[in-house]
Scaffold this active site. Structure first.
Site, PDB file in Angstrom:
ATOM      1  N   SER A 347       0.860  -1.184   0.000  1.00  0.00           N
ATOM      2  CA  SER A 347       0.000   0.000   0.000  1.00  0.00           C
ATOM      3  C   SER A 347       0.890   1.226   0.000  1.00  0.00           C
ATOM      4  CB  SER A 347      -0.905  -0.003   1.237  1.00  0.00           C
ATOM      5  OG  SER A 347      -1.866   1.027   1.159  1.00  0.00           O
ATOM      6  N   GLU A 348       0.618   2.171  -0.911  1.00  0.00           N
ATOM      7  CA  GLU A 348       1.556   3.279  -1.116  1.00  0.00           C
ATOM      8  C   GLU A 348       1.677   4.214   0.072  1.00  0.00           C
ATOM      9  OE1 GLU A 348      -1.813   4.262  -4.178  1.00  0.00           O
ATOM     10  OE2 GLU A 348      -1.062   2.473  -3.169  1.00  0.00           O
ATOM     11  N   ASN A 349       0.778   4.113   1.058  1.00  0.00           N
ATOM     12  CA  ASN A 349       0.931   4.936   2.258  1.00  0.00           C
ATOM     13  C   ASN A 349       1.908   4.341   3.260  1.00  0.00           C
ATOM     14  OD1 ASN A 349      -1.208   2.955   2.577  1.00  0.00           O
ATOM     15  ND2 ASN A 349      -1.628   3.871   4.563  1.00  0.00           N
TER      16      ASN A 349
END
Length: 524
Positions: A347-349
């Protein structure tokens, strides 16, 4: 206490025997100068009891970097302090602007913000309204580029080249930054310098620095070292390093040394002020839970079509893959991973190793995915900052990215982030995800728009997310493989449709595979 200089007699046996020291006076009379450095002097970090006092010298027209992702890891009390001081004409650098009634959305509502530099508007209706009516300047920047621009600013790197957004409005210029009240464009973005390295095209992006940074950490020690909890790290570390004055809002202050050195995520050298909050709402933007299986009601026709796309998309998963799944249909495909297949979801976060949605009562505001949904993690997972996350993505370490689209061209161009003058959600991390040369890009979408308008076209009519980047298109009617030079090849078709039906629903030419197959579905 200044460093103390001590003189003492020593027996320099080793030094003399090794030839490192030579003395004409003999070893007994040799004096060696050594230094003892005091570590008792406190760091110049200042601690505040009031968030308003901590931000009081943020003046009008300041540039302020604000950490967080969605509502996760935002300095909510320091934002409240800015509401009290009423600083105006601020340029805020943040991935997004919270929601209408929480986070940075509160500063938008009080008209304290002149410009937002962000990657995502999202569901903040006031943010979108102010932008489209010309009340607010918005510089939309790909999420990974935003993270790297901030990281570069903190590292003293004035600019860098990235493959992200080549061939898009970000590269070519002309993206609306400010509208006039009549809907015409008042300010547009400048074009980026381009250059080729090793046969690939790149554009130049300039670093971002701020007058102030407002970040949210879990703990600070009395030296000013910071550590973060779970996915609340996100944009906070790079922002803390890129400002003249960094103000950290924390949940706990501990003694120096209580945070093990290996667990310090932001060293004290980057932190000037610390405020310990007494109350944190830590609002969850999208509470998403695992539901107990019950006797399902009959699914609607629309739900059946979506499930068809999802079950075909799940066949793209191969054992051992690292995959990034977009909001909606792509993420739902993870519910259909075949037995014996292990997929590592990124997940890019800042998470690697996403698990299922939590059960009721197990949700955690510091643990969300890129869609702002509550999630869990699997054994062996890891957390990291947004700049490191997009290093994984841009560097080609993700095997598969799956995302939705508004339009796809016959040569694999993708458009999925805005309808000029009407709808702006922002590109988020999509431009970065589709820019990695070694990552397979799969688009999942309904074959046509409302009213039957074509979404698969000779050329995209909407602003591009990426050029020649899509490898596979999966709809409820068919599956196309995409060649960036030759175009589309129809490889699978749902049994209820004929090739002539697909021709009518598709706005461009395509080839039909010699071994055209029925559209496959993962077994459930």
């Amino acid at each position: 206490m200044a460093a103390a200089v001590l003189l003492r007699k020593v027996r320099p046996t080793f030094a003399l025997k090794s030839g490192l020291l030579k003395s004409a006076r003999g070893p007994e009379n040799l004096k060696v100068v050594t230094c003892a450095f005091s570590t008792s002097r406190p760091r110049p970090v200042k601690f505040y009891d009031s968030p308003t006092d901590a931000v009081r010298d943020i003046k009008d027209d300041s540039t302020v970097l604000v950490g967080g992702f969605g509502l996760c890891g935002i300095p909510e009390n320091l934002i409240g302090g800015l509401l009290e001081t009423k600083a105006r004409n601020l340029t805020l650098v943040s991935n997004n602007a919270g929601v209408d009634d929480f986070g940075l959305g509160l500063l938008l509502r009080t008209r304290q913000v002149k410009r937002m530099i962000s990657s995502y508007v999202g569901e903040n209706a006031e943010f979108e309204r102010q932008y489209l009516t010309g009340e607010l300047e918005v510089e939309l920047t790909p999420q990974g580029t935003l993270a790297e621009r901030i990281r570069a600013g903190g590292a003293g790197v004035p600019a860098f080249f990235t493959p992200t957004a080549y061939g898009t409005l970000v590269h070519e210029g002309g993206a609306p930054i400010k509208y006039n009240s009549d809907g015409s464009v008042a300010i547009t973005s400048e074009p980026r310098e381009e250059r080729m390295f090793n046969g690939r095209n790149y554009i130049m992006e300039r670093a971002i620095t701020g007058d102030f940074a407002l970040v949210k950490a879990w703990k600070a020690d009395k030296m000013g070292n910071l550590t973060f909890r779970k996915a609340a790290r996100n944009f906070n570390p790079p922002m803390a390093k890129a400002a003249k004055i960094t103000i950290a809002e924390v949940e706990e202050i501990v003694e120096s040394g209580a945070i093990p050195p290996e667990d310090v995520h932001v060293p004290s050298i980057f932190v000037q002020r610390v405020f310990k909050g007494d109350k944190f709402e830590k609002r969850i933007e999208r509470l998403t839970l695992t539901k107990e299986k019950t006797d399902d009601k009959p699914k609607s026709a629309a739900a059946q079509l979506r499930e068809r796309i999802i079950r075909r998309a799940a066949l793209e998963f191969q054992d051992g893959m690292y995959a990034n799944l977009g909001i909606g249909i792509p993420m739902l495909a993870s519910n259909y991973i075949r037995p014996g297949i292990t997929i590592y979801l990124q997940s890019e976060n800042g998470i690697l190793g996403l698990g299922p949605f939590p059960r009721p009562g197990e949700e955690d505001a510091d643990l969300i995915n890129a869609g702002k949904e509550t999630v869990t993690i699997l054994s062996g997972s890891s957390f990291f900052s947004s700049d490191e996350s997009f290093g994984m993505i841009r560097g080609g370490h993700i095997n598969l990215t799956m995302l939705g689209a508004m339009q796809v061209s016959q040569y694999g161009d993708l458009a999925n982030w805005m309808i000029p003058g009407k709808m702006v959600k922002g590109m988020g991390g999509a431009m970065d995800l589709v820019s990695a040369a070694d990552t397979k890009v799969v688009v999942t979408m309904e074959h046509t728009a409302k009213g039957g308008a074509h979404k698969i076209l000779p050329q995209c009519k909407l602003p591009l997310t990426g050029t020649k980047c899509v490898n596979t298109i999966i709809t409820e009617k068919a599956v196309f493989e995409v060649d960036s030079e030759k175009g589309l090849m129809l490889t699978e078709i749902w049994p209820d449709y004929s090739v002539e039906d697909i021709v009518g629903a598709t706005g461009c030419e395509f080839e039909v595979a010699d071994d055209l197959k029925p559209m496959a579905q993962v077994e459930v």
